[in-house]
Design a protein around this motif. Structure first.
Motif, PDB file in Angstrom:
ATOM      1  N   ALA A 139       1.178  -1.090  -0.218  1.00  0.00           N
ATOM      2  CA  ALA A 139      -0.408   0.204   0.416  1.00  0.00           C
ATOM      3  C   ALA A 139       0.688   1.442   0.098  1.00  0.00           C
ATOM      4  CB  ALA A 139      -0.860   0.448   1.294  1.00  0.00           C
ATOM      5  N   LEU A 140       0.266   2.941  -1.191  1.00  0.00           N
ATOM      6  CA  LEU A 140       1.042   3.195  -0.705  1.00  0.00           C
ATOM      7  C   LEU A 140      -0.355   4.027   0.254  1.00  0.00           C
ATOM      8  CD1 LEU A 140       1.729   4.189  -4.461  1.00  0.00           C
ATOM      9  CD2 LEU A 140       3.223   3.135  -2.242  1.00  0.00           C
ATOM     10  N   HIS A 141      -0.121   4.238   1.282  1.00  0.00           N
ATOM     11  CA  HIS A 141      -0.935   5.586   2.146  1.00  0.00           C
ATOM     12  C   HIS A 141      -0.593   7.026   1.997  1.00  0.00           C
ATOM     13  CE1 HIS A 141      -1.743   2.072   4.120  1.00  0.00           C
ATOM     14  NE2 HIS A 141      -1.265   1.612   4.389  1.00  0.00           N
ATOM     15  N   PRO A 142      -1.578   7.967   1.954  1.00  0.00           N
ATOM     16  CA  PRO A 142      -1.941   8.716   1.696  1.00  0.00           C
ATOM     17  C   PRO A 142      -1.179  10.185   2.416  1.00  0.00           C
ATOM     18  CG  PRO A 142      -3.715   9.061   1.110  1.00  0.00           C
ATOM     19  CD  PRO A 142      -3.408   7.238   0.930  1.00  0.00           C
ATOM     20  N   GLY A 143      -1.328   9.636   3.916  1.00  0.00           N
ATOM     21  CA  GLY A 143      -1.571  10.125   5.256  1.00  0.00           C
ATOM     22  C   GLY A 143      -0.826   9.052   6.279  1.00  0.00           C
ATOM     23  N   ASN A 144      -1.370   9.520   7.160  1.00  0.00           N
ATOM     24  CA  ASN A 144      -0.668   8.469   8.285  1.00  0.00           C
ATOM     25  C   ASN A 144      -1.109   7.297   8.430  1.00  0.00           C
ATOM     26  OD1 ASN A 144       0.155  10.201   9.573  1.00  0.00           O
ATOM     27  ND2 ASN A 144      -1.591  10.810  10.589  1.00  0.00           N
TER      28      ASN A 144
END
Length: 146
Positions: A139-144
């Motif tokens: 995954a590439l999480h945009p935030g925390n």
């Protein structure tokens, strides 16, 4: 297949999974879960800039958090270790992301000085460190953290 070599010992890893956080920022954090002998070991660090896509990981420089390197090496070796990649004057390790069938290949090699107080190795020479990791991108999480 992923492989880690420290000195004259080599470990084959059955799985490597990369997850990134803060991808909308100027610097993203990453965690790499490595499976060896049924146990999950971790390596962590940062990558700049935060990647907007998996394709953006190709050519990116992944800086390794040296505390996580010591924990990973210690778990594999079965004893405490403090490594200084590139020697104490450099003391840094980074991967350059490359395309792979699973997602991203992270490879790096360095000669490492080590903390002699811990008596980790039986010789007074730098120790070769070699990573060749083929990681799936979870995954590439945009935030925390999700």
């Amino acid at each position: 297949m992923s492989r880690i070599r420290i000195g004259d010992q080599t470990w084959d890893l059955s799985n490597a999974t990369l997850e990134l956080y803060h991808c909308r920022g100027p610097e993203a954090d990453w965690n790499l879960a490595l499976t060896h002998a049924g146990e999950t070991l971790w390596l962590a660090g940062t990558v700049m800039p935060g990647p907007a896509s998996i394709e953006a990981l190709i050519g990116a420089e992944f800086t390794v958090d040296l505390r996580s390197l010591d924990e990973l090496a210690g778990a594999l070796l079965g004893r405490s270790v403090t490594l200084y990649p590139g020697g104490q004057g450099v003391c840094a390790l980074a991967f350059r992301g490359a395309a792979s069938p699973r997602g991203v290949r992270l490879a790096a090699a360095a000669n490492c000085d080590w903390d002699r107080y811990l008596e980790t190795f039986d010789r007074d020479q730098p120790v070769a460190l070699d990573f060749d990791l083929d990681a799936a991108v979870a995954a590439l999480h945009p935030g925390n953290l999700p």
